[in-house]
Design an enzyme around this catalytic site. Structure first.
Site, short mmCIF file in Angstrom:
data_model
loop_
_atom_site.label_atom_id
_atom_site.label_comp_id
_atom_site.label_asym_id
_atom_site.label_seq_id
_atom_site.Cartn_x
_atom_site.Cartn_y
_atom_site.Cartn_z
N HIS A 250 -3.00 52.44 86.59
CA HIS A 250 -1.81 52.25 85.74
C HIS A 250 -1.99 52.97 84.40
O HIS A 250 -1.05 53.56 83.87
CB HIS A 250 -1.58 50.76 85.48
N HIS B 291 -1.25 56.53 84.80
CA HIS B 291 0.20 56.73 84.92
C HIS B 291 0.84 56.77 83.53
O HIS B 291 1.68 57.63 83.24
CB HIS B 291 0.79 55.60 85.76
N HIS C 107 -7.81 49.75 90.05
CA HIS C 107 -6.37 49.55 90.16
C HIS C 107 -5.71 49.63 88.78
O HIS C 107 -4.75 50.39 88.57
CB HIS C 107 -6.08 48.20 90.81
N GLU C 108 -6.21 48.84 87.85
CA GLU C 108 -5.59 48.80 86.53
C GLU C 108 -5.73 50.14 85.81
O GLU C 108 -4.83 50.56 85.07
CB GLU C 108 -6.19 47.67 85.69
#
Length: 704
Positions: free
Chosen positions: A501, A504, A497-498
């Site tokens: 980011h 992104h 998940h991290e």
């Protein structure tokens, strides 16, 4: 949290912007500070330093303020008829880049430095710069010139992203009250400065909390030996248990002694209770006052205007509808857990109180997983040594997104355990950015999981591109003698998940720093990272991420199948807890007369069906309330509707490692950053409006 780090976002949103093609119109007296700042913004380089002393942090903070203010002053002194795109908007955008990079070096160390004095200096720098941000964001002279520019310039001759920058600048000016009387502006400014300080102190208190409890070995019953062996011992041969995640969750999930779990849960949810309760009692009314001065009914209405949800009524309807749909599932899961507890109390000779306590929940949810799916997370984590998981994760992202990662040797980092990687486009060899991995807990370190945007990927004044830099900060268990750090499956999910980011941040290719990386709507920011969590629930993907730490053997196929099937275990209660937190957040930001602890207790009983422990105040530990998610925690569930739609309609259908779909995702969702609205990006990717079908299926619910 993502936990989303808002360091760069905060700077970007609060400082009106800045950039430097005012060389033709600004005098020599302004060029000197700009040239001084320009040494920190070099195309294709990571220019961040992590060796600043407390004194240097203080000095450079004041220098940054002086240099940035000179640019704002120069723009503010332009005659109204002299204003052009280049000497006004572009100038502000250019200096914004330099400000963000320098600010990162000053305020990020508070979260990661091993030196308490550096952390303290960094926190003070953050406060000082946040006050300065507010001052610059409320410059009426700047706002007047930007409004004049919009009214007079030929918008058709500037690029769409520049038009968006102009429109957002005016929108933010109005949201700062610059269209209101000066007396009201000053009142708003004063309250915003106080709010900023309160938010910084709230999370500083949590980061600096060093509470630990002491237990005998008997009080740690059923916890694995390797966990107990990793603990620090006291002089009287007992064990220290901190409230950091690598200690707290193993105890809450595996310790069979109810009193031990009760003490841990009580301590965990009374962290910083006194000081942070006082902060909330000051912060929430201030937010309401500012919102009302700006013409909004509540703070929630104020923040939601800029999100994809748009209104509190839509958020309330979404949460209430989902809560009702999950109610039967939650009731069934609670009944199953209560039967487990009744049986265990009888078997172990414990008193049975006929209810599920807050300290029972994680323990019996873990037992549910073990009973229904034969999943023993303590056994399973032996197949997830951190080196293997990291290699598999990096390979997955490289293959999927057309990237290559290279670990840098002798990298300049803030702690010897931190590693640095360079990211290149695999096809062209172009350097896109760098990321740091800071994986293990330390005293004073940020104690959740987050991606911090450190250097924006955007255009520089000369047209070259600054490379993006990000940091992944988590707290996995430390390696011990003879055994590497081993991750539970939920930690592997957090890692994915991290890192979503991080991608992104790195893959966004925008012109303006304000739109770089994760600078999208708050209820859209989790979409890309949530979508990538699906890879840890795929058998083939899990094979790439796992290998036994002793002999390198793979996880047995039947165990992998059970692990994937266990995705739906406890999904009712887990989602209902997210709804509780979302409802508490919405309530506190729509009715500030409420008591935070009482409101949390109310929703725990009404929605989750598990009472909050009397004497605790979970909201005082809820970092999101002071970390940029105020009135917006619902965004985790809201954005999952979109992320599941993307995954099931494209990746699940066409292959989760399909490079064509991966590049489509990179180009249409990651690359635009915040230069497009989130809903427009979704429509471009899906070729239709998003719907809830995949999301409901992922929760074990019927999709109409």
């Amino acid at each position: 949290m993502i936990a989303r780090c808002l360091l760069a976002v905060r700077s970007l949103r609060r400082v009106g912007g800045s950039r430097i093609l005012l060389r033709m119109t600004l005098g020599r007296e302004v060029m000197s500070p700009l040239q001084a700042m320009s040494s920190y913004t070099v195309a294709g380089r990571n220019v961040l330093r992590w060796d600043l002393s407390p004194e240097q942090i203080k000095t450079r903070t004041e220098e940054l303020i002086v240099q940035t203010k000179q640019v704002y002053d120069a723009v503010g002194m332009l005659g109204i008829e002299e204003v052009t795109y280049e000497n006004c908007l572009q100038a502000l955008a250019d200096v914004e880049v330099k400000y963000i990079v320098e600010r990162t070096m000053l305020d990020f160390p508070q979260h990661v430095s091993s030196d308490k004095e550096v952390r303290a200096a960094s926190t003070e720098a953050d406060k000082r710069l946040s006050r300065f941000d507010i001052e610059m964001s409320m410059r009426g002279d700047i706002f007047e010139r930007i409004v004049h520019l919009q009214e007079t310039c030929d918008l058709g001759k500037i690029k769409p992203e520049a038009r968006r920058y102009l429109e957002k600048s005016i929108k933010m000016g109005k949201r700062n009250g610059l269209h209101l009387p000066e007396q009201v502006q000053n009142e708003i400014k004063s309250m915003k400065k106080r709010m900023s300080e309160l938010c910084i102190d709230f999370n500083k208190n949590l980061n600096e909390d060093d509470t630990f409890l002491v237990f005998s070995k008997a009080e740690l019953g059923a916890l694995p030996d390797d966990f107990i062996d990793s603990l620090e011992k006291t002089d009287d041969d007992k064990y220290k248990i901190t409230l950091k995640y690598p200690h707290y969750f193993p105890v809450m999930k595996k310790c069979c002694i109810p009193e031990t779990r009760r003490r841990m849960e009580m301590a965990f949810n009374t962290r910083c209770k006194e000081e942070n309760t006082i902060i909330l009692q000051q912060l929430l009314p201030l937010r309401t006052k500012v919102a009302k001065l700006l013409g909004y009914s509540t703070h929630a209405d104020f923040v939601l205007e800029m999100n994809t949800a748009k209104s509190t009524s839509r958020v309330t309807a979404f949460l209430d509808d989902l809560s009702q749909k999950l109610k039967p599932l939650g009731e069934a899961e609670r009944e199953f857990i209560l039967n487990l507890k009744k049986k265990e109390c009888k078997d172990r000779g414990f008193e049975y109180d006929g209810k599920i306590n807050a300290w029972d929940l994680y323990y019996y949810m873990t037992q549910t997983e073990e009973l229904k799916y034969s999943i023993d997370q303590e056994f399973l984590k032996e197949y997830f040594p951190i080196e293997v998981v990291t290699e598999g994760l990096l390979n997955t992202y490289q293959e999927l997104l057309g990237l290559s990662f290279e670990q840098m040797t002798d990298a300049h980092v803030w702690n010897k355990s931190v590693t640095l990687y360079t990211v290149k486009d695999k096809a062209t060899g172009e350097v896109l950015g760098q990321f740091y991995l800071d994986l293990y807990p330390r005293e004073g370190k940020y104690n959740h999981a987050a991606c911090f945007g450190l250097q924006p990927g955007c255009l520089l004044p000369d047209g070259s591109r600054m490379m993006a830099v990000a940091a992944l900060v988590v707290n996995f268990s430390q390696p011990v003698a003879g055994r590497p750090s081993l991750l539970r499956h939920d930690e592997v999910r957090t890692y994915f998940h991290e890192f979503g980011h991080v991608m992104h941040q790195i893959c966004a290719q925008t012109d303006f720093a304000r739109f770089s990386g994760t600078n999208v709507e708050t209820d859209f920011v989790e979409v890309p990272s949530q979508m990538l969590e699906n890879w840890v629930w795929d058998v083939d993907s899990l094979r790439r991420l796992s290998k036994h730490y002793k002999d390198g053997s793979p996880i047995a196929d039947d165990l992998l199948e059970k692990l994937v099937a266990s995705r739906l275990v406890n999904t009712g209660l887990l989602t209902l807890r997210q709804i509780v937190l979302s409802k508490v957040d919405q309530s506190l930001h729509t009715n500030t007369s409420l008591d935070a602890a009482s409101e949390y207790a109310k929703y725990c009983s009404e929605i989750l069906g598990v009472a909050a422990t009397p004497g605790t105040n979970m909201p005082a530990t809820f970092g999101h309330l002071a970390g940029g998610y105020d009135g917006q925690y619902y965004g985790y569930l809201w954005s999952e509707v979109f992320s599941m739609d993307m995954f099931y309609s494209c990746f699940k259908k066409e292959g989760i490692m399909n490079p064509e779909v991966g590049m489509k995702y990179r180009n249409l969702i990651l690359k635009p950053g915040g230069s497009l609205d989130g809903m427009d990006m979704l429509h471009n990717f899906l070729k239709r409006e998003p719907n809830q079908k995949a999301f409901l299926m992922s929760r074990g619910l019927h999709a109409p």
